[in-house]
Design a protein around this motif. Structure first.
Motif, PDB file in Angstrom:
ATOM      1  N   ALA A 221      40.072  40.100  30.237  1.00 38.92           N
ATOM      2  CA  ALA A 221      40.618  40.968  30.988  1.00 38.92           C
ATOM      3  C   ALA A 221      41.876  40.316  32.009  1.00 38.92           C
ATOM      4  O   ALA A 221      42.750  40.890  31.872  1.00 38.92           O
ATOM      5  N   LEU A 222      41.536  38.999  32.247  1.00 40.00           N
ATOM      6  CA  LEU A 222      42.684  38.307  32.728  1.00 40.00           C
ATOM      7  C   LEU A 222      44.062  38.220  31.698  1.00 40.00           C
ATOM      8  O   LEU A 222      45.031  37.958  32.096  1.00 40.00           O
ATOM      9  N   ARG A 223      43.557  37.693  30.271  1.00 40.53           N
ATOM     10  CA  ARG A 223      44.594  37.784  29.369  1.00 40.53           C
ATOM     11  C   ARG A 223      45.485  39.317  29.439  1.00 40.53           C
ATOM     12  O   ARG A 223      46.576  39.240  29.381  1.00 40.53           O
ATOM     13  N   THR A 224      44.595  40.230  29.375  1.00 35.66           N
ATOM     14  CA  THR A 224      45.401  41.665  29.224  1.00 35.66           C
ATOM     15  C   THR A 224      46.011  41.632  30.657  1.00 35.66           C
ATOM     16  O   THR A 224      47.430  42.160  30.803  1.00 35.66           O
ATOM     17  N   ALA A 225      45.622  41.279  31.860  1.00 38.90           N
ATOM     18  CA  ALA A 225      46.348  41.462  33.221  1.00 38.90           C
ATOM     19  C   ALA A 225      47.653  40.572  33.061  1.00 38.90           C
ATOM     20  O   ALA A 225      48.840  40.944  33.445  1.00 38.90           O
ATOM     21  N   LEU A 226      47.647  39.357  32.452  1.00 37.35           N
ATOM     22  CA  LEU A 226      48.905  38.557  32.314  1.00 37.35           C
ATOM     23  C   LEU A 226      49.881  39.154  31.378  1.00 37.35           C
ATOM     24  O   LEU A 226      51.014  39.081  31.763  1.00 37.35           O
ATOM     25  N   LEU A 227      49.230  39.638  30.384  1.00 38.88           N
ATOM     26  CA  LEU A 227      50.402  40.318  29.499  1.00 38.88           C
ATOM     27  C   LEU A 227      51.090  41.553  29.693  1.00 38.88           C
ATOM     28  O   LEU A 227      52.191  41.698  29.546  1.00 38.88           O
ATOM     29  N   GLY A 228      50.096  42.196  30.567  1.00 34.53           N
ATOM     30  CA  GLY A 228      50.783  43.469  31.141  1.00 34.53           C
ATOM     31  C   GLY A 228      51.436  43.362  32.529  1.00 34.53           C
ATOM     32  O   GLY A 228      51.972  44.427  32.937  1.00 34.53           O
ATOM     33  N   GLY A 229      51.522  41.977  32.981  1.00 34.84           N
ATOM     34  CA  GLY A 229      52.405  41.868  34.317  1.00 34.84           C
ATOM     35  C   GLY A 229      51.540  42.163  35.418  1.00 34.84           C
ATOM     36  O   GLY A 229      52.358  42.333  36.537  1.00 34.84           O
ATOM     37  N   GLU A 230      50.254  42.206  35.536  1.00 34.18           N
ATOM     38  CA  GLU A 230      49.448  42.618  36.338  1.00 34.18           C
ATOM     39  C   GLU A 230      49.185  41.481  37.176  1.00 34.18           C
ATOM     40  O   GLU A 230      48.667  41.595  38.649  1.00 34.18           O
ATOM     41  N   LEU A 231      49.361  40.211  36.622  1.00 29.26           N
ATOM     42  CA  LEU A 231      49.415  39.057  37.407  1.00 29.26           C
ATOM     43  C   LEU A 231      50.663  38.283  37.158  1.00 29.26           C
ATOM     44  O   LEU A 231      51.261  38.082  36.280  1.00 29.26           O
ATOM     45  N   THR A 232      51.240  38.081  38.434  1.00 31.84           N
ATOM     46  CA  THR A 232      52.556  37.832  38.395  1.00 31.84           C
ATOM     47  C   THR A 232      53.007  36.578  38.248  1.00 31.84           C
ATOM     48  O   THR A 232      52.451  35.536  39.094  1.00 31.84           O
ATOM     49  N   PRO A 233      54.276  35.858  37.578  1.00 34.55           N
ATOM     50  CA  PRO A 233      54.433  34.557  37.472  1.00 34.55           C
ATOM     51  C   PRO A 233      54.748  33.862  38.842  1.00 34.55           C
ATOM     52  O   PRO A 233      55.736  34.781  39.458  1.00 34.55           O
ATOM     53  N   GLY A 234      54.363  32.856  39.164  1.00 32.26           N
ATOM     54  CA  GLY A 234      54.607  32.420  40.466  1.00 32.26           C
ATOM     55  C   GLY A 234      53.700  32.582  41.424  1.00 32.26           C
ATOM     56  O   GLY A 234      53.788  31.666  42.412  1.00 32.26           O
ATOM     57  N   GLU A 235      52.996  33.488  41.427  1.00 34.59           N
ATOM     58  CA  GLU A 235      51.890  33.770  42.194  1.00 34.59           C
ATOM     59  C   GLU A 235      50.479  32.942  42.088  1.00 34.59           C
ATOM     60  O   GLU A 235      50.103  32.722  41.131  1.00 34.59           O
ATOM     61  N   VAL A 236      49.923  32.965  43.412  1.00 32.09           N
ATOM     62  CA  VAL A 236      48.608  31.963  43.348  1.00 32.09           C
ATOM     63  C   VAL A 236      47.490  33.121  43.574  1.00 32.09           C
ATOM     64  O   VAL A 236      47.703  33.958  44.364  1.00 32.09           O
ATOM     65  N   TYR A 237      46.499  33.048  42.455  1.00 34.53           N
ATOM     66  CA  TYR A 237      45.194  34.003  42.711  1.00 34.53           C
ATOM     67  C   TYR A 237      43.918  33.118  43.011  1.00 34.53           C
ATOM     68  O   TYR A 237      43.885  32.108  42.204  1.00 34.53           O
ATOM     69  N   SER A 238      43.264  33.841  43.863  1.00 33.00           N
ATOM     70  CA  SER A 238      42.011  33.260  44.399  1.00 33.00           C
ATOM     71  C   SER A 238      40.878  33.617  43.200  1.00 33.00           C
ATOM     72  O   SER A 238      40.505  34.687  43.126  1.00 33.00           O
ATOM     73  N   ALA A 239      40.116  32.648  42.780  1.00 33.08           N
ATOM     74  CA  ALA A 239      38.942  32.965  41.818  1.00 33.08           C
ATOM     75  C   ALA A 239      37.937  33.289  42.733  1.00 33.08           C
ATOM     76  O   ALA A 239      37.196  34.386  42.156  1.00 33.08           O
ATOM     77  N   PRO A 240      37.502  33.312  43.852  1.00 35.42           N
ATOM     78  CA  PRO A 240      36.512  33.852  44.730  1.00 35.42           C
ATOM     79  C   PRO A 240      36.697  35.735  44.723  1.00 35.42           C
ATOM     80  O   PRO A 240      36.177  36.239  44.454  1.00 35.42           O
ATOM     81  N   ALA A 241      38.147  35.728  44.989  1.00 37.78           N
ATOM     82  CA  ALA A 241      38.410  37.135  45.311  1.00 37.78           C
ATOM     83  C   ALA A 241      38.395  37.979  43.996  1.00 37.78           C
ATOM     84  O   ALA A 241      37.920  39.101  43.856  1.00 37.78           O
ATOM     85  N   LEU A 242      38.690  37.194  42.846  1.00 34.88           N
ATOM     86  CA  LEU A 242      38.731  37.879  41.369  1.00 34.88           C
ATOM     87  C   LEU A 242      37.182  37.865  41.076  1.00 34.88           C
ATOM     88  O   LEU A 242      36.940  38.937  40.344  1.00 34.88           O
TER      89      LEU A 242
END
Length: 280
Positions: A87-108
């Motif tokens: 799911a995270l790979r799909t989100a990365l490829l689809g641009g749903e996780l933005t380059p340069g942004e920091v994402y929290s593992a607990p929130a995910l």
């Protein structure tokens, strides 16, 4: 799925495997205990500290410090890490996780209805693939990649794959190339969907099958890693190449198989070199 630092809502991950079943309560409790260091006596996991973190009551892909949103989507207990990684790979490829942004593992983790532990494990795998980097005490930053890095990866892939394909063109019977035609046709269908993640997976499957004919598993693994790295999005937009580019790219797979089956070595060389040049 993506959520800004100011709390703007995004969209959900388009992965049906993440719907339909809930993690058993006892397993969830065990994961939370392990995540907080209660089950094994350890402290924080690499990449973030967890001493003061508490699960968010709402869900969604959240950058560090941002409130999540969207209803909870839960995953099956089996292969939790693998499902989240996909799911995270799909989100990365689809641009749903933005380059340069920091994402929290607990929130995910809250987003998927699991503890942060399997999310961190998936993110650590993405770090080895060059997609994210660890930000101590905060989470994981999506790597910012430019056109130069993509061109360098394309050059390395060409140095590895072109000689192998030329050798295979001289040694592999035509029938073996015909057997790979369904995979090549699959890349055409995947490209026509317009989904970058769907095409990326199909594209890797085709190249992997071709290189596997060389009988060198180390070669296949190295080429696969380079190929995946070349597919991560560039800075400035989630999609560096449009749908038309992917359709043309997929059509080259069919032309390549025809040339390989016919033993047209010069055509094979030209097609493969153009294929990697286009990838850059």
């Amino acid at each position: 799925m993506r959520q800004g630092t100011q709390g703007s809502a995004g969209t959900d991950i388009p992965d049906p495997r993440l719907r339909g079943s809930r993690v058993p309560p006892q397993s969830r409790a065990a994961e939370v205990a392990r995540d907080r260091g209660l089950a094994d006596g350890t402290g924080a996991v690499r990449g973030e500290h967890t001493h003061s973190e508490t699960p968010s009551p709402t869900l969604g892909f959240a950058r560090a410090g941002g409130p999540p949103s969207r209803p909870r989507a839960v995953v099956q207990r089996s292969s939790v890490r693998g499902q989240i990684l996909d799911a995270l790979r799909t989100a990365l490829l689809g641009g749903e996780l933005t380059p340069g942004e920091v994402y929290s593992a607990p929130a995910l983790g809250d987003r998927f209805g699991v503890s942060a532990t399997p999310v961190r494990e998936a993110m650590q795998q993405l770090a080895t693939e060059g997609a994210v980097e660890v930000v101590p005490n905060r989470g994981f930053r999506v790597v910012e990649r430019g056109a130069r890095e993509l061109a360098e990866l394309a050059e390395i892939r060409a140095l590895i794959e072109v000689p192998v394909m030329l050798r295979l063109a001289r040694t592999v019977p035509a029938a073996r190339w015909t057997d790979l035609r369904p995979l090549a046709e699959g890349t055409v269908r995947a490209a026509s969907t317009g989904c970058r993640a769907t095409y990326a997976e199909s594209d890797r499957a085709f190249h992997r099958a071709v290189l596997a004919l060389a009988g060198n598993e180390q070669l296949v693994q190295i080429a696969e890693d380079l190929h995946r790295r070349a597919q991560w999005p560039l800075v400035g937009g989630p999609v560096a190449r449009g749908r038309a580019d992917r359709v043309a790219d997929a059509a080259e797979h069919l032309a390549l198989l025809d040339a390989l089956a016919a033993g047209e070595w010069d055509v094979v060389r030209s097609l493969v070199q153009e294929h990697f040049a286009g990838a850059a």
